[in-house]
Every structure is written in structure tokens, then in C-alpha cells.
Motif scaffolding. Structure first.
Motif, short mmCIF file in Angstrom:
data_model
loop_
_atom_site.label_atom_id
_atom_site.label_comp_id
_atom_site.label_asym_id
_atom_site.label_seq_id
_atom_site.Cartn_x
_atom_site.Cartn_y
_atom_site.Cartn_z
N ASN A 1 59.03 -73.13 77.06
CA ASN A 1 59.96 -73.21 76.09
C ASN A 1 59.14 -73.48 74.69
N ILE A 2 58.36 -74.10 74.68
CA ILE A 2 57.66 -74.61 73.43
C ILE A 2 57.14 -73.59 72.78
N ILE A 3 56.36 -72.58 73.38
CA ILE A 3 55.58 -71.39 72.60
C ILE A 3 56.79 -70.56 72.52
N ALA A 4 57.70 -70.32 73.14
CA ALA A 4 58.79 -69.56 72.83
C ALA A 4 59.45 -69.63 71.44
N LEU A 5 59.44 -71.00 71.11
CA LEU A 5 59.94 -71.16 69.78
C LEU A 5 59.51 -70.59 68.61
N LYS A 6 58.20 -70.27 68.73
CA LYS A 6 57.36 -69.74 67.29
C LYS A 6 57.17 -68.10 67.67
N GLN A 7 57.91 -67.55 68.59
CA GLN A 7 57.57 -66.05 68.68
C GLN A 7 58.81 -65.46 67.78
N ASP A 8 58.02 -64.34 67.14
CA ASP A 8 59.05 -63.31 66.54
C ASP A 8 59.33 -61.98 67.13
N ASN A 9 58.54 -61.77 68.07
CA ASN A 9 58.45 -60.39 68.68
C ASN A 9 59.72 -60.83 69.96
N ILE A 10 60.89 -59.81 70.12
CA ILE A 10 61.80 -60.37 71.07
C ILE A 10 61.38 -60.09 72.47
N LYS A 11 60.43 -59.10 72.73
CA LYS A 11 59.85 -59.00 74.02
C LYS A 11 58.95 -60.37 74.38
N ARG A 12 58.16 -60.85 73.27
CA ARG A 12 57.49 -62.13 73.60
C ARG A 12 58.32 -63.40 73.70
N VAL A 13 59.51 -63.36 73.12
CA VAL A 13 60.41 -64.50 73.27
C VAL A 13 60.90 -64.72 74.63
N LEU A 14 61.43 -63.41 75.05
CA LEU A 14 61.88 -63.26 76.52
C LEU A 14 60.72 -63.48 77.72
N ALA A 15 59.47 -63.01 77.37
CA ALA A 15 58.29 -63.25 78.31
C ALA A 15 58.20 -64.87 78.29
N TYR A 16 58.15 -65.56 77.19
CA TYR A 16 57.99 -66.96 77.52
C TYR A 16 59.24 -67.81 77.92
N SER A 17 60.57 -67.00 77.69
CA SER A 17 61.75 -67.31 78.21
C SER A 17 61.69 -67.17 79.87
N SER A 18 61.09 -66.23 80.29
CA SER A 18 60.97 -65.90 81.77
C SER A 18 59.90 -66.91 82.20
N ILE A 19 58.81 -67.27 81.67
CA ILE A 19 58.11 -68.50 82.10
C ILE A 19 58.85 -69.58 82.31
N ALA A 20 59.74 -70.13 81.26
CA ALA A 20 60.50 -71.20 81.33
C ALA A 20 61.53 -71.19 82.61
N HIS A 21 61.97 -70.06 82.84
CA HIS A 21 62.95 -69.86 83.92
C HIS A 21 62.22 -69.93 85.27
N ALA A 22 60.95 -69.49 85.56
CA ALA A 22 60.46 -69.89 86.55
C ALA A 22 60.07 -71.44 86.69
N GLY A 23 60.08 -72.27 85.76
CA GLY A 23 59.96 -73.69 85.90
C GLY A 23 61.29 -74.40 86.58
N TYR A 24 62.40 -73.53 85.80
CA TYR A 24 63.66 -74.21 86.51
C TYR A 24 63.72 -73.88 87.87
N ALA A 25 63.49 -72.58 88.28
CA ALA A 25 63.55 -72.29 89.79
C ALA A 25 62.60 -73.33 90.64
N LEU A 26 61.34 -73.60 89.92
CA LEU A 26 60.64 -74.44 90.76
C LEU A 26 61.12 -75.90 90.85
#
Length: 487
Positions: free
Chosen positions: A295-320
Motif C-alpha cells: 500500500n505505501i509504495i502504491a501511493l507513489k505510482q503513476d503507471n496504472i499497471k504498477r498501481v495494480l501490481a502493488y495493490s496485488s501485493i497488498a491484497h496478498a497481505g489481506y489473504a495472509l
């Protein structure tokens, strides 16, 4: 002369995988012997294969044990694996629906992509069904090899080439950790079958004092953490997600992530049940790191695919969070959340494909400026998917997070649930940022090139239904998820 008994094979236990593999090989032959620049027919043949495999999965639900086990106990097609197989098939089907238009635009509509997606899906199914460490590893390798090729499929795009190479190198490195962990576990317990490992661990309380066993379990956790993009083993994710063809990025964010969780749960919960207190603490730390870093790194992303990439990492954390809870409710929450995530994430990527241009242009957050005025329907759909990813009711993302965090609280992990809620609140910023550009910025583009084909329209309809219906009436899907966990 001594008679050597033949092991029980039972192809019914691997019927969905067999169907997909046969269709993949048929597609390869059709692609060779039926020339033509238009490869759309291969996508439709692939969808037929997925539908047939889906019927097989549906028919196998609640099947008797004699039909579930196969290959001398190396695979088990129980409700747990069947639920995950449904997630894989949904992810693959939605990916196929959004692929054709993108591949035509990028001039990389080579027929091989469709059998590769089917083979990757078959590998995911083996990972979910595997009750032997070697079977899980075999499924992982089938999946990984296909994904290496798919990530670098657009040969004319340097970023795609880079994504394929990075994923191959780091994937092979992480596979080494996983395989070495399996080897050490075999050395400590004398078996690769999950049931035998669990029996050995329960009967030998001193096994935790064996460094061979402890290192093996830790390395297995490291290997699977890479596959689900958990921090600090997530570094490959943003570059690979950005460089890979967008439909493949959508596919990788949903199916393989769910497959990683399926195998991870199967090994940790079923092979090491008596050590839950030990690995739950490890997963607690892993969940906090993954949510926070993503979530922290996603805040600074401009490319939408990178935003969703870091979002995907965060969602893996929710599942964990649900995994760390170590309960049946937590495991059911993961199943429910992985299916929900497939709908909302692939739906968002479908919108990204529609507004994109050749060469992956128009992929920054700022490129969404004015979409709400020029293409209001697409903007509303994107807002629905983003609201669901943020966990806003009545979308399915809210129900999934609520179920995961509730499982953590019931297991006594109150602070973990609080950290999860805070992270979910922080994620709202970068999702809302996209909506601010869609509705509060003046249009820069006319979006006159946007063409919604029937295939993408069908994908969007299915995705919206998958986001809204379980969000309003989640009971039936939650019941299926609860029925799929047997512990």
C-alpha cells in the motif's frame, strides 16, 4: 515370481487437468495446420475447453472419496481443490475474453498464447490437487514455464522481453528455495506425501528440534511467498506486471496467486497442523509486511499497471491475514476472497486494455482524465472495480475483507485485524486518485479509438456481476467456501 502391484491411477481425479491439456495440444495442431492471420477462433476453442473442464469440476463437487483420490494418493480432487479450480477457470476465461482485441492491436496475436494459458491453468489445478510435494512441484513447474513465455510474449516490446527474463531468473531462483525445502523436509520425515509428513510430525514431538526440518519448512514458506508476491519476496511483481502484455498481467494477478495460496495452505495446514502456533506467528509478520509495503509504495505510482501490481501485493497481505488465523473460517475467507479478487481485478484490467493504445501507451493514471465525460459507462465500471478493491460496501471486496479480518479476530489476532483495516483505509487514496482523474479533470483525449467488442463486453458483464451480486447476497458463495475447507 513376486507380483508388483499396480498403483491406483483414477483419471477422474485429474479430469479437469486432462481436459485442458488435451485441448491445449489440439489447439497447437490447429494453429499449425490451419493458417491465417486471425487467431480469434483459437480463443473460442479455448473457451470451449474451459467450459468442458468447468462442467467436470461442477460434477465432481461432493464426489465420494473413491473418485477423489488418484495416482496412489498423490492427487486429491476434494472440494477444497475444486473451489480453487473454479477460480482458475474463471480467471482463464475472463483473460481469454480480453485478449483478442489487445493482441490484434499489438500485432502479437500468435496462436501459441491460447494453449499456454490452458497449460498454465492445468498446472495451477495440479498445485491445488497435489497431496504429494512432488506433485505440487510438478504443477508449479508447468505453471511457471508457461508464465515465463507469456510474460515475454510480445517480442517486439522491450519491456515485455525484460519482464519475461526477470520473471524467469527470479522464478527459477525461488523454485530452488522451494525444491530445497521439500528435499530437506523429505530428509527429516522420510516422505514427500503430505499425510505421511503430518503423521510423522504428530508422532515425533522432537521434530521441531531438528534443524533439517525447520529449515525445510522455512524454505518451503519462502518459495510459496514468492509465488503469491508476499513481501519481502515481491520485488519481481511491479516490473513483470508492467512489462507483460496486459491480459497476461490480469491473468497472473488472479489465477497463479490463488494457486500459490492453494498449495501453501495445503502444505502448511495439512502437513504441519501441530505446528500451527509456529507458522501462524511467521505468517502474522508476513501479512503485516505485505499489506504495508504494497500500500505505501502504491501511493507513489503513476503507471496504472504498477498501481495494480502493488495493490496485488497488498491484497496478498489481506489473504495472509486469514491464513495466519489458522482456522477453517480464515481458510474459507481466502477461497472467497481469491474468487472475488479475480472478478474485480480482471475487470479493471479490461478497462485499461480498452483505453490503451498500441505499444502500451495511455497507461498512466493521468491518462484517465475525463473518461467519465467521454466514456461514462466505462468510467462507472472502473469505479465499481476500484471501489471493490478498496473494500467499499456493497461491493464483494468489502465482504471478503470483513470475513478475513473477522477470522483473525476470532483467532485472537486483534492487532493483525486492526493493521489490516488501517491498510485498507490507506489504499483508498490511490484508488480514488484514478477516479479523481476520471471525473474531476478536464479531458485530454477524446477516447475515440475505444471499441468495446462483444468479448470484452461479456467479460465486463461477468466481472460486474461477480463484484455486485456476492457483495449484496454473499451467503451462497460463503457457504460453498466453508464447505470446501475440511479442517
Amino acid at each position: 515370481m513376486e507380483t508388483i502391484p499396480m498403483p491406483a491411477i483414477n483419471f477422474a481425479a485429474v479430469m479437469p487437468e486432462t481436459i485442458l491439456s488435451v485441448f491445449a495440444m489440439v489447439l497447437l495442431l490447429v494453429n499449425v495446420f490451419v493458417p491465417g492471420k486471425q487467431k480469434a477462433y483459437l480463443a473460442y476453442l479455448s473457451l470451449i475447453g474451459i467450459i468442458v473442464a468447468g462442467v467436470s469440476v461442477f460434477n465432481a463437487w461432493d464426489a465420494p472419496l473413491s473418485l477423489q483420490e488418484g495416482f496412489n494418493g498423490s492427487v486429491l480432487q476434494d472440494n477444497f481443490s475444486l473451489f480453487f479450480k473454479a477460480i482458475f477457470l474463471v480467471s482463464a476465461a475472463l483473460t481469454l475474453l480480453i485478449s483478442d482485441q489487445y493482441l490484434e492491436r499489438e500485432n502479437c496475436n500468435h496462436g501459441e498464447i491460447y494453449p499456454l494459458i490452458l497449460l498454465a491453468t492445468a498446472g495451477m489445478m495440479l498445485m491445488a490437487s497435489g497431496t504429494d510435494l512432488m506433485t505440487i512441484f510438478l504443477g508449479l513447474e508447468v505453471l511457471s514455464v508457461a508464465l515465463y513465455v507469456l510474460a515475454g510474449f510480445n517480442r517486439e516490446n522491450l519491456k515485455s522481453n525484460e519482464a519475461g527474463l526477470k520473471y524467469f531468473l527470479l522464478g527459477a531462483f525461488s523454485t530452488g528455495f522451494l525444491l530445497y525445502g521439500m528435499a530437506l523436509t523429505y530428509g527429516a520425515t522420510g516422505s514427500t506425501k503430505i499425510a505421511n509428513i503430518a503423521s510423522y510430525v504428530s508422532q515425533n514431538g522432537a521434530v521441531t528440534a531438528n534443524p533439517l526440518f525447520l529449515v525445510g519448512m522455512l524454505l518451503i514458506a519462502v518459495g510459496f511467498s514468492f509465488k503469491i508476491a508476499a513481501a519481502p519476496f515481491h520485488m519481481w511483481t511491479p516490473d513483470v506486471y508492467e512489462g507483460a502484455p496486459t491480459p497476461i498481467t490480469a491473468f497472473m494477478s488472479a489465477g497463479p496467486k490463488a494457486a500459490g495460496f492453494a498449495a501453501f495452505i495445503r502444505v502448511m495446514v495439512f502437513a504441519f497442523p501441530t505446528l500451527k502456533a509456529d507458522w501462524s506467528d511467521l505468517l502474522w509478520i508476513l501479512a503485516v509486511l505485505t499489506m504495508t509495503i504494497g500500500n505505501i509504495i502504491a501511493l507513489k505510482q503513476d503507471n496504472i499497471k504498477r498501481v495494480l501490481a502493488y495493490s496485488s501485493i497488498a491484497h496478498a497481505g489481506y489473504a495472509l491475514v486469514g491464513f495466519a488465523a489458522g482456522s477453517a473460517e480464515g481458510a474459507a475467507g481466502i477461497l472467497f476472497y481469491m474468487l472475488s479478487y479475480a472478478f474485480m481485478n480482471i475487470g479493471a484490467f479490461a478497462i485499461i486494455i480498452l483505453i490503451g493504445k498500441k505499444g502500451e501507451a495511455n497507461s498512466n493514471v493521468t491518462d484517465f482524465a475525463g473518461l467519465g465525460f467521454r466514456r461514462p459507462v466505462l468510467a462507472v465500471l472502473m469505479a465499481i472495480f476500484l471501489f471493490s478493491l478498496a473494500g467499499i460496501p456493497p461491493m464483494v471486496g468489502f465482504v471478503g475483507k470483513f470475513y478475513l479480518f473477522s477470522a483473525a479476530i476470532k483467532s485472537g489476532y486483534i492487532w493483525l485485524a486492526i493493521i489490516g483495516v488501517l491498510n485498507s483505509a490507506a489504499s483508498v487514496y490511490y484508488y480514488l486518485r484514478v477516479m479523481v482523474y476520471m471525473y474531476m479533470k478536464d479531458p485530454v483525449e477524446e477516447f475515440d479509438w475505444v471499441k468495446v467488442t462483444p468479448a470484452i463486453a461479456l467479460c465486463l458483464v461477468i466481472s460486474v456481476a461477480g463484484v455486485m451480486i456476492p457483495g449484496v447476497v454473499p451467503g451462497y458463495l460463503l457457504q460453498l467456501a466453508q464447505k470446501a475447507v475440511l479442517f
